[in-house]
Scaffold this active site. Structure first.
Site, PDB file in Angstrom:
ATOM      1  N   HIS A 183      76.788  -8.418  24.893  1.00 51.52           N
ATOM      2  CA  HIS A 183      75.515  -7.868  25.372  1.00 51.52           C
ATOM      3  C   HIS A 183      75.405  -7.987  26.887  1.00 51.52           C
ATOM      4  CE1 HIS A 183      71.241  -6.894  25.286  1.00 51.52           C
ATOM      5  NE2 HIS A 183      70.991  -7.983  25.987  1.00 51.52           N
ATOM      6  N   ASP A 230      69.064  -4.753  29.029  1.00 51.99           N
ATOM      7  CA  ASP A 230      68.221  -5.439  28.067  1.00 51.99           C
ATOM      8  C   ASP A 230      66.789  -4.912  28.224  1.00 51.99           C
ATOM      9  OD1 ASP A 230      68.249  -7.906  26.098  1.00 51.99           O
ATOM     10  OD2 ASP A 230      66.547  -8.255  27.424  1.00 51.99           O
ATOM     11  N   TYR A 232      58.026  -9.284  23.847  1.00 47.85           N
ATOM     12  CA  TYR A 232      58.380  -9.052  22.445  1.00 47.85           C
ATOM     13  C   TYR A 232      57.133  -8.890  21.577  1.00 47.85           C
ATOM     14  CZ  TYR A 232      63.183 -10.336  23.574  1.00 47.85           C
ATOM     15  OH  TYR A 232      64.444 -10.358  24.108  1.00 47.85           O
TER      16      TYR A 232
END
Length: 288
Positions: free
Chosen positions: A269, A100, A207
């Protein structure tokens, strides 16, 4: 297993180490919204195989420093955190594993500091330039990345994710995996990390920083070509990833001079959780 607080790149990172002092070091980088606990299935297996395992909480997470300001979470700075860890442990050339956001950092170390890596293993994250291209030009991936745009909203996002004892954030985590990917005990541990002062904003600022970088790229008149990776690279990818299209995997490995791609058809994921034993086997074979 030891807990250490290490100064690197003008911040302090909490780092868990395990395995023989003279073992070959392997650094494991977690992503959002995990912390060092996210490698709980890999650490014992790597230690048993004789490796010295080094697992930091990255900046903004759990017990590590959480500097203020979005610019403190630019990926180039995050990569320098990890290069600083290499220096602290006396590692001239590292074996680096990332999942990730940890994989984004690992890619960046490989691109910007190739002289510091011996081997690179990537779990379920494309090459940064492939990701940028897909977000800009692939409507399906843009829809999958909706949460990245949502995370740009200041204060409100922290309130939504943190309310009712992190109910919504826990739901994002558990529903993106298989039914048994995360146990109730796992969620308890994650909530402890999320509860650390400043952690939610620190985590989300990753982010926000990447969005700023992406906008600069989108509006830049000079479009650089995709950057190649010269380090031997292993990519492990769970095909049931709800956030990242597996279509990005092959173009990413095509940018590696020495790359190998392995798909896990039934994994999400969270491939290191879903297919722990298989992932461990592949990592150990590759890192030896």
């Amino acid at each position: 297993m030891q807990n250490q607080f290490i100064r690197t790149n003008n911040i302090t990172l909490h780092v868990v180490t395990d395995g023989p002092e003279n073992g070959t070091p392997v650094i494991l980088l977690h992503g959002f919204p995990e912390f060092n606990y996210g490698w709980k299935k890999q650490t014992p297996a790597l230690v048993e195989a004789g490796f010295r395992v080094i697992v930091p909480d990255q900046r903004g997470y759990n017990l590590s420093d959480k500097p203020q300001g979005i610019s403190a979470y630019d990926v180039d700075i995050l990569a320098k955190d990890i290069v600083g860890l290499f220096d602290h442990f006396g590692i001239e050339k590292a074996k680096l594993v990332g999942h990730d956001w940890g994989a984004v950092v690992a890619w960046t170390v490989a691109i910007d500091h190739p002289e510091r890596l011996e081997k690179l293993a990537i779990l379920n994250v494309p090459h940064p330039d492939v990701m940028t291209d897909f977000v800009l030009n692939n409507s399906t991936q843009r829809k999958k990345s909706w949460y990245v745009f949502f995370f740009q909203i200041p204060w409100f996002v922290e309130w939504v994710l943190g309310r009712n004892n992190f109910e919504y954030l826990a739901r994002i985590l558990t529903r993106s995996g298989r039914k048994n990917t995360f146990t109730e005990a796992d969620v308890v541990e994650y909530k402890k990390a999320w509860s650390q002062k400043g952690a939610l904003t620190g985590m989300i600022n990753w982010y926000r920083a990447v969005m700023r970088r992406g906008l600069r790229h989108a509006f830049s008149l000079k479009k650089p070509g995709a950057r190649r990776v010269i380090i031997p690279t292993l990519m492990l990818w769970g095909k049931r990833d709800v956030a990242l299209s597996s279509e990005m995997a092959q173009p990413s490995i095509d940018l590696c001079d020495q790359g190998e791609l392995i798909f896990f058809d039934k994994a999400t994921h969270w491939v290191q959780h879903d297919a722990g034993e298989e992932v461990n086997q592949k990592l150990i074979e590759f890192m030896r």
